[in-house]
Scaffold this motif. Structure first.
Motif, short mmCIF file in Angstrom:
data_model
loop_
_atom_site.label_atom_id
_atom_site.label_comp_id
_atom_site.label_asym_id
_atom_site.label_seq_id
_atom_site.Cartn_x
_atom_site.Cartn_y
_atom_site.Cartn_z
N UNK A 50 0.83 -1.20 0.00
CA UNK A 50 0.00 0.00 0.00
C UNK A 50 0.87 1.25 0.00
N UNK A 51 1.91 1.26 0.80
CA UNK A 51 2.81 2.42 0.86
C UNK A 51 3.43 2.70 -0.50
N UNK A 52 3.75 1.65 -1.24
CA UNK A 52 4.38 1.83 -2.55
C UNK A 52 3.48 2.54 -3.55
N UNK A 53 2.16 2.51 -3.31
CA UNK A 53 1.23 3.09 -4.26
C UNK A 53 0.96 4.57 -4.03
N UNK A 103 -0.43 5.10 7.67
CA UNK A 103 -1.26 3.97 7.21
C UNK A 103 -1.77 3.21 8.42
N UNK A 104 -3.09 3.05 8.49
CA UNK A 104 -3.73 2.39 9.63
C UNK A 104 -3.35 3.12 10.92
N UNK A 105 -2.80 2.39 11.88
CA UNK A 105 -2.51 3.00 13.17
C UNK A 105 -1.05 3.39 13.34
N UNK A 115 11.33 3.13 1.50
CA UNK A 115 12.44 2.64 0.69
C UNK A 115 12.25 1.18 0.34
N UNK A 116 11.86 0.37 1.33
CA UNK A 116 11.66 -1.06 1.10
C UNK A 116 10.46 -1.32 0.20
N UNK A 117 9.42 -0.51 0.34
CA UNK A 117 8.22 -0.70 -0.49
C UNK A 117 8.53 -0.43 -1.95
N UNK A 118 9.35 0.57 -2.21
CA UNK A 118 9.70 0.87 -3.60
C UNK A 118 10.62 -0.20 -4.18
N UNK A 140 8.06 -3.28 -4.73
CA UNK A 140 6.86 -3.12 -5.56
C UNK A 140 6.98 -1.97 -6.55
N UNK A 141 8.18 -1.70 -7.00
CA UNK A 141 8.34 -0.63 -7.98
C UNK A 141 7.59 -0.99 -9.25
N UNK A 142 6.75 -0.10 -9.74
CA UNK A 142 5.82 -0.39 -10.83
C UNK A 142 6.50 -0.91 -12.11
N UNK A 143 7.57 -0.29 -12.59
CA UNK A 143 8.20 -0.80 -13.83
C UNK A 143 8.61 -2.26 -13.73
#
Length: 266
Positions: A189-192, A199-201, A210-213, A216-219
């Protein structure tokens, strides 16, 4: 959506004269909400609504807030849209029976939406709300995170506060999810949402972003989908699936075991 399209939608919305099933209409002159279907014939209009009608310039900040919580609404009533959509910035429609949020397209200045405890599913897509910064959809019926989150990003690209706790698509210890499932859900979710601060609580940290990108980096996903031999992944990306199915198939594709010693601050 341009002004002409919005006006056309608004005109269509107002032109329906037959009462909607289960929709509570508003009779401001009598200070009541009138239900067309259920046994509840009349319910007092919340005091803040009456105040904003009677004293439209008395308190500018208060006039931008509208609460319709616990009114047993099936959708946002037309009279509410006509009377308040132009100036409302904070809208609370929690604890109702709402499943369709299309009427929000007329709330152009909306910055905060509270819609907790409604039977909203992943089939409910929000209309374009570019000014929306806070969205609460806690304890709804959202069971598929993907591709719903992508559609939410398109509708609300500037979200800073998002809460999805209590939904099947948001795994946690409270609904039987494991820590790993919660971690993957959170990072996805963070990556989007580049502007998401909370996010949430919990606050979104720099390490999590950094880890989310990285994960789950879109390209990266686009290259996988376009590559030969990824028919199953292509199907996965373009259909609604449970979060368990999504993260399990991605893990299988990457050929990696679940991380055991990651030091991510959650």
């Amino acid at each position: 959506m341009d002004d002409e399209q919005t006006y056309s939608l608004y005109s269509s919305y107002r032109s329906v004269t037959a009462p909607d099933e289960g929709v509570i209409s508003v009779d401001v002159s009598r200070d009541t909400l009138v239900d067309s279907m259920t046994d509840m014939s009349e319910t007092p209009i919340p005091p803040d609504i009456i105040a904003s009608v009677d004293n439209p310039t008395e308190n500018e900040e208060q006039n931008t807030k509208l609460t319709l919580a616990y009114e047993r609404l099936y959708e946002i009533p037309k009279t509410i849209v006509e009377r308040f959509s132009d100036h409302i910035r904070y809208l609370d429609i929690s604890h109702n029976k709402i499943t369709n949020l299309d009427a929000l397209v007329f709330f152009r200045n909306l910055t905060s939406l509270i819609a907790d405890d409604n039977p909203i599913t992943e089939n409910c897509c929000l209309p374009p709300l570019p000014k929306l910064q806070l969205l609460w959809l806690n304890r709804c019926k959202i069971s598929s995170l993907y591709p719903w989150v992508g559609k939410l990003k398109e509708s609300c690209p500037n979200l800073q506060y998002l809460s999805l706790m209590g939904n099947p698509a948001a795994p946690s210890y409270f609904n039987g999810g494991t820590f790993y499932e919660y971690l993957q859900y959170r990072l996805f979710v963070i990556s989007q949402f580049p502007s998401l601060n909370h996010l949430d609580d919990r606050k979104v940290t720099d390490d999590q972003r950094t880890e989310s990108l990285r994960l789950y980096k879109r390209p990266f996903f686009e290259r996988m989908v376009k590559s030969a031999g990824f028919t199953q992944l292509n199907t996965l990306v373009n259909t609604s699936v449970s979060w368990n199915t999504f993260q399990n198939k991605i893990s299988t594709f990457l050929g990696k075991d679940k991380p055991q010693n990651r030091n991510l601050l959650i």
